[in-house]
Design an enzyme around this catalytic site. Structure first.
Site, PDB file in Angstrom:
ATOM      1  N   GLY A 248      43.294  51.965  35.349  1.00  0.00           N
ATOM      2  CA  GLY A 248      42.309  52.254  36.250  1.00  0.00           C
ATOM      3  C   GLY A 248      41.732  53.713  35.870  1.00  0.00           C
ATOM      4  N   GLY A 292      42.945  49.510  30.685  1.00  0.00           N
ATOM      5  CA  GLY A 292      41.796  48.356  30.104  1.00  0.00           C
ATOM      6  C   GLY A 292      40.775  48.971  29.822  1.00  0.00           C
ATOM      7  N   CYS A 361      17.256  34.089  36.984  1.00  0.00           N
ATOM      8  CA  CYS A 361      16.474  33.970  38.005  1.00  0.00           C
ATOM      9  C   CYS A 361      17.075  34.575  39.235  1.00  0.00           C
ATOM     10  CB  CYS A 361      16.008  32.534  38.300  1.00  0.00           C
ATOM     11  SG  CYS A 361      14.893  31.882  37.143  1.00  0.00           S
ATOM     12  N   TYR A 390      34.702  44.701  30.744  1.00  0.00           N
ATOM     13  CA  TYR A 390      34.327  43.770  31.783  1.00  0.00           C
ATOM     14  C   TYR A 390      32.962  43.596  31.501  1.00  0.00           C
ATOM     15  CZ  TYR A 390      38.696  45.702  33.622  1.00  0.00           C
ATOM     16  OH  TYR A 390      40.156  46.149  33.914  1.00  0.00           O
TER      17      TYR A 390
HETATM   18  C1  LIG Z   1      46.911  44.938  37.631  1.00  0.00           C
HETATM   19  C2  LIG Z   1      45.983  45.718  36.840  1.00  0.00           C
HETATM   20  N1  LIG Z   1      46.437  46.585  35.953  1.00  0.00           N
HETATM   21  C3  LIG Z   1      45.368  47.202  35.036  1.00  0.00           C
HETATM   22  C4  LIG Z   1      44.175  46.978  35.234  1.00  0.00           C
HETATM   23  C5  LIG Z   1      43.307  47.758  34.245  1.00  0.00           C
HETATM   24  O1  LIG Z   1      42.386  48.720  34.855  1.00  0.00           O
HETATM   25  P1  LIG Z   1      41.649  49.536  34.287  1.00  0.00           P
HETATM   26  O2  LIG Z   1      40.675  48.578  33.364  1.00  0.00           O
HETATM   27  O3  LIG Z   1      40.586  50.073  35.185  1.00  0.00           O
HETATM   28  O4  LIG Z   1      42.225  50.482  33.414  1.00  0.00           O
HETATM   29  C6  LIG Z   1      43.748  46.254  36.538  1.00  0.00           C
HETATM   30  C7  LIG Z   1      42.250  46.242  36.687  1.00  0.00           C
HETATM   31  O5  LIG Z   1      41.965  46.899  37.600  1.00  0.00           O
HETATM   32  C8  LIG Z   1      44.474  45.598  37.175  1.00  0.00           C
HETATM   33  O6  LIG Z   1      44.352  44.867  38.137  1.00  0.00           O
HETATM   34  N1  LIG Z   2      35.826  44.137  36.816  1.00  0.00           N
HETATM   35  C1  LIG Z   2      35.944  45.310  37.383  1.00  0.00           C
HETATM   36  C2  LIG Z   2      37.063  46.219  37.645  1.00  0.00           C
HETATM   37  C3  LIG Z   2      38.315  45.236  38.087  1.00  0.00           C
HETATM   38  C4  LIG Z   2      39.651  45.576  37.342  1.00  0.00           C
HETATM   39  C5  LIG Z   2      40.414  44.321  37.626  1.00  0.00           C
HETATM   40  N2  LIG Z   2      41.463  44.789  38.760  1.00  0.00           N
HETATM   41  C6  LIG Z   2      34.879  46.459  36.524  1.00  0.00           C
HETATM   42  O1  LIG Z   2      34.136  45.823  35.851  1.00  0.00           O
HETATM   43  O2  LIG Z   2      34.754  47.316  36.886  1.00  0.00           O
END
Ligand SMILES: Cc1ncc(COP(=O)(O)O)c(C=O)c1O
Ligand SMILES: N[C@@H](CCCC[NH3+])C(=O)O
Length: 434
Positions: A248, A292, A361, A390
């Site tokens: 996060g 992530g 569209c 993402y």
């Molecule tokens: C369980 C869990 N772990 C890790 C992440 C990775 O989050 P981020 O990409 O914000 O680091 C997420 C996405 O929010 C998640 O849902």
């Molecule tokens: N997909 C989201 C984050 C979600 C993370 C998954 N729990 C984004 O683009 O910011």
């Protein structure tokens, strides 16, 4: 005009990523195109690991593969010694195909099917992050039938509202994820896990949300968890070996964003855990994290060709590109903001303000509103920064638009790691009516 990641401009005024000209890559691979600077990903991965080493804390850093999953990125994460967080049979399958060490795979998700859990147990993955009682029963059943042990973490919701977009909040009480820490659900799950013959309870997991810029939420989550652990220790003698504080960590998409360095999040959460464990006379657990976005986000850039434009007199100028919400749904979904430059005029000063439209569209298919750019024409290349997380992983075939390819760059070389989808790919699953 701001460049992101490790992008630089060459003497032709062209944007370079990982030492490769974006204009050369466009000639070779076409547009739209996702380009990653893998040296930057490696740097981020090493940064996380070194922070834990410096602090002398046992850790696992698991890449949250939902940010961008493919065989090549999993191979890279394996090379860097990271673990892997998967959230579906599809991600697990990809990881196994990448020969990712199964003992370093963690399986998250709020509705894993029996088949997915079976696949995880059969492949001896490192741990399952159990989200709810239904799943606990399924795992108990599967491991009992197979007479095979599985390590688990329990995902708990600590009741924390992190400051981020509502759709990417996950740690609050009213959430679809995890066992509530305050109302006794987490305690009940812990008891059931301890009673289950083949479930080996490693510890607890929490993830409070995504794109977070403050450390307060992480520290508070850590404190709440340790407080519970102290209660449980005296009542049940259970001491978690591992506490996973999720991912996060926020990144800079635009100059308005002000993230703190990734290592800082880690340092502060470790201090919070150290402080609380000392307060209750507990041993320091292993700290696991699963970032992530902060590993791959700013390492990715999307390249598009500019096509049509439309002037709405006295209001705005639209420039349309050959992609849009099909390869980057984040602006439409979260009102996410991005910065961009014209890759073949990367050094030129902005002359006008334009809004970048996608080709789907949908009126909502706008990638960037009010972007300062030099004067441009059809055929120019737009580089949108920070699309590494993402972007590809949430890409779709809306309007039957094929998904773009992905190229990795490092040390002046580029390599295709996902090929462009073809029209034939788009119809491979279709069956004839007659
Ligand atoms: C369980 C869990 N772990 C890790 C992440 C990775 O989050 P981020 O990409 O914000 O680091 C997420 C996405 O929010 C998640 O849902
Ligand atoms: N997909 C989201 C984050 C979600 C993370 C998954 N729990 C984004 O683009 O910011």
């Amino acid at each position: 005009m701001h460049l992101h990641g490790t992008a630089v401009i060459n003497d032709k005024g062209h944007l370079m990523i990982g030492g490769v000209s974006t204009i050369d890559m466009v000639k070779q691979y076409g547009t739209p195109l996702y380009v990653y600077d893998t040296a930057l990903i490696r740097e981020r991965a090493r940064g996380f690991k070194e922070t834990f080493q410096e602090l002398g804390v046992k850790a696992e850093v698991a890449y949250a593969s939902k940010a961008f999953s493919s065989i090549a990125i999993f191979q890279l994460m394996k090379e860097e010694g990271l673990s892997l967080d998967v959230v579906s049979g599809g991600e697990l399958y990809t990881a196994l195909k990448a020969e990712f060490p199964s003992e370093r795979i963690h399986f998250n998700g709020n509705n894993k099917s029996r088949d997915e859990l079976l696949m995880a147990v059969k492949n001896n993955i490192g741990c399952i992050v159990v989200d709810n009682f239904h799943e606990l029963r399924l795992i108990s059943g599967i491991t009992g039938e197979m007479k095979q042990h599985v390590k688990v973490l329990l995902r708990v919701t600590p009741g924390i509202e992190a400051h981020t977009h509502d759709y990417i909040l996950t740690g609050q009480e009213d959430s679809k994820f995890g066992f509530d820490l305050q109302n006794g659900q987490a305690e009940e799950a812990m008891k059931q896990s301890l009673e289950s013959e083949y479930i080996d309870l490693l510890g607890l997991h929490c993830h409070i949300g995504s794109q977070i810029f403050e450390t307060t939420g992480f520290n508070l989550a850590a404190k709440k968890i340790i407080e519970k652990v102290a209660e449980w220790k005296s009542a049940y003698g259970f001491i978690p070996r591992v506490i996973n504080l999720g991912g996060g960590f926020g990144i800079r998409y635009t100059q308005e964003d002000d993230p703190i360095p990734p290592g800082q999040y880690v340092k502060e959460m470790i201090n919070a855990v150290k402080g609380e464990t000392a307060r209750f006379g507990l041993e320091m657990p292993e700290i696991w994290i699963e970032p992530g976005r902060s590993l791959v986000g700013d390492a990715g850039t999307s390249l598009y060709t500019i096509g049509s434009s439309k002037e709405v007199p006295n209001i705005r100028k639209y420039l349309a590109v050959d992609g849009g919400m099909s390869d980057n749904i984040r602006p439409a979904l979260y009102s996410a903001k991005y910065e961009a430059v014209i890759a073949n005029k990367a050094g030129a000063d902005p002359q006008e303000t334009v809004s970048i439209a996608g080709k789907c569209c949908e009126s909502g298919d706008m990638l960037i509103w009010d972007l300062p750019l030099p004067e441009s024409e059809a055929g120019d290349i737009l580089a949108v920064f920070c699309t590494g997380a993402y972007g590809y992983s949430m890409a779709n075939n809306y309007n039957r638009i094929p998904r773009p390819p992905v190229v990795f760059t490092e040390n002046g070389k580029s390599k295709l790691v996902i090929r462009r989808e073809t029209y034939d790919d788009l119809i491979t699953l279709d069956q004839l009516l007659t």
